[in-house]
Scaffold this active site. Structure first.
Site, PDB file in Angstrom:
ATOM      1  N   HIS A 108       2.925  -1.944   3.293  1.00 56.65           N
ATOM      2  CA  HIS A 108       2.903  -0.932   2.225  1.00 56.65           C
ATOM      3  C   HIS A 108       2.253   0.374   2.679  1.00 56.65           C
ATOM      4  CE1 HIS A 108      -1.210  -2.636   1.293  1.00 56.65           C
ATOM      5  NE2 HIS A 108      -1.461  -1.356   1.088  1.00 56.65           N
ATOM      6  N   ASP A 138       3.583  -8.594   3.934  1.00 59.79           N
ATOM      7  CA  ASP A 138       3.009  -7.251   3.850  1.00 59.79           C
ATOM      8  C   ASP A 138       2.362  -6.848   5.172  1.00 59.79           C
ATOM      9  OD1 ASP A 138       2.444  -4.783   2.786  1.00 59.79           O
ATOM     10  OD2 ASP A 138       0.654  -5.434   1.705  1.00 59.79           O
ATOM     11  N   SER A 212      -6.500  -0.737   3.525  1.00 60.61           N
ATOM     12  CA  SER A 212      -5.304  -1.551   3.758  1.00 60.61           C
ATOM     13  C   SER A 212      -4.868  -1.455   5.215  1.00 60.61           C
ATOM     14  CB  SER A 212      -4.156  -1.086   2.861  1.00 60.61           C
ATOM     15  OG  SER A 212      -4.429  -1.366   1.517  1.00 60.61           O
TER      16      SER A 212
END
Length: 464
Positions: A108, A138, A212
């Site tokens: 993402h 992911d 992230s």
């Protein structure tokens, strides 16, 4: 890949918290733990710094430029649906896992990016390209254009046994302010996302927007996970963060290094449900553990290994499984064609079965058919639900039948309430096994439609 001098720092931290030899808890007694002031210079200087010094150089900042299409409010005032483009920027983190410039991050962070720039801890910058993107885990793998420079790396450690309570560090780029280190512990293992794709490591180390793709690091300076998401009512760290475990990270990186453009996941060919106390008592188990096998795919890896309906799978490759997500994850990190040991409880005792896992059978991208005419399915696009397709989209690989892959917005199918992802189980009492059969039954029916679909694991019936 263990470093003894790093373990010293962790030992000093523990010694500064209390004397284990004098702890009543360690002696099996409940009571107030012994407290003491730091006694030595080493106690006062205990620090995570040695861990950070060897691991931080391999953690990078990622800036990804994306094109965002949005409705133009000026033209909307006049009833026109024009859109305009603007350049957006996603900021995240990544970890260098190979010295020739291979970086792993979250999908993402880079999804939809047209330009990616990676900045190292020493401020060097390199353009990057996406080698492999795996939305299901992911994770994404990038290759940096280093011009031949060798870069610092962080070892992927998927062999050490992790325990709840282990000390960990989270290293990343929160809010784009630059590399930041936070500390915490492993709060839980094998946390499910409800999708059955990954069994996450949960940590209370502070993770925020921008973290992230960053590293979750153990006290040896090794990568044990990629920080991915948080649970928080405010959108900032509330002490509940999740990381993709190193076993899946290695699987994705190895797929990219082998020239693959997608991760081929193995499957077992068995559907399972969680164990309950009542079921454990009925089966004579000492406690509820493992997952119950509901059905076994004919000629699949589980069937070939001797797994039966009603068996309880308690471990995969020596690691406990407590739900379907954990089972799928343990199988998913094994390469197709490899053999894995299953610990199975049957008839009051445990036994070991060896399963050679494989890719799910069937076409992962089967031909779709759009239903026409005047019937409740008009405007729906359908396809045969093979195990391969089900695995790709996260559906039940054992369901079979026909799946709706799309529904036109102003169609009979939309008005009837059908949704993409619905699986057609039966029509007028006849089980549906293929799109061709469904079309034939539709053509032979003029009125009276009794339809059963499977939606989110539940059967739904409609009469039209």
């Amino acid at each position: 890949m263990k470093s003894s001098h790093l373990a010293i720092a962790a030992a000093l931290l523990l010694s500064a918290c209390g004397n284990p030899d004098n702890s009543q808890a360690q002696q099996g007694q409940l009571g107030e733990p012994t407290r003491r002031a730091p006694e030595t210079q080493g106690d006062l200087q205990a620090s995570f710094a040695p861990v950070v010094q060897v691991s931080a150089p391999a953690v990078v900042n990622i800036a990804a430029q994306t094109v965002v299409r949005e409705r133009d409010p000026f033209f909307e005032m006049f009833g026109r649906g024009r859109t305009r483009e603007r350049v957006g920027q996603s900021v995240g983190s990544g970890v260098i896992v190979r010295s020739d410039g291979i970086v792993v991050t979250n999908n993402h962070v880079i999804e939809g990016a047209r330009q990616i720039m990676v900045t190292l801890n020493d401020r060097r910058e390199f353009p990057a390209e996406v080698v492999l993107a795996d939305p299901r885990s992911d994770l994404a793998v990038l290759r940096l254009d280093t011009g031949g420079d060798r870069l610092p790396t962080m070892p992927i450690d998927d062999e050490s046994t992790l325990h709840v309570g282990d000390l960990v560090l989270a290293i990343g780029n929160p809010f784009g302010i630059g590399q930041t280190v936070t500390s915490g512990i492993i709060s839980a293992l094998d946390r499910s996302d409800g999708q059955g794709a990954t069994a996450y490591i949960q940590t209370d180390a502070a993770i925020n927007q921008g973290n992230s793709g960053g590293a979750l690091v153990d006290m040896d300076g090794d990568l044990i996970g990629i920080n991915t998401m948080i649970l928080s009512p405010s959108g900032t760290s509330a002490g509940v963060g999740f990381a993709v475990p190193a076993a899946m990270v290695r699987r994705v990186v190895e797929s990219a290094a082998g020239g693959e453009t997608a991760v081929e996941r193995a499957w077992l060919g068995a559907s399972v449900s969680p164990m309950t106390t009542n079921e454990a008592n009925r089966l004579g188990m000492d406690s509820p553990r493992g997952v119950i096998v509901n059905s076994v795919y004919r000629s699949g890896p589980a069937a070939s290994a001797g797994v039966r309906q009603g068996d309880v799978i308690t471990q995969v490759a020596g690691q406990a499984v407590e739900d379907a997500a954990a089972l799928n994850f343990r199988i998913g990190v094994v390469r197709p064609g490899e053999q894995v040991a299953l610990t199975v409880f049957r008839d009051g005792s445990e036994r070991t079965l060896n399963a050679r896992v494989a890719v799910p059978p069937g076409d992962a991208t089967p031909e779709t058919v759009t239903i026409g005419g005047r019937n409740p399915f008009t405007g729906a696009a359908v396809a045969d639900l093979t195990p391969a397709l089900a695995d790709r989209i996260g559906a039940d690989p054992m369901a079979g039948g026909v799946i709706l892959t799309g529904v036109s917005g102003r169609s009979y199918a939309a008005a009837a309430g059908f949704r993409p992802g619905d699986v057609v189980r039966s029509l007028n009492g006849q089980e549906i096994t293929s799109t061709r059969q469904l079309q034939q039954l539709i053509e032979g029916t003029e009125r009276g439609w009794d339809i059963v679909i499977l939606r989110n694991g539940q059967e739904v019936r409609g009469r039209f």
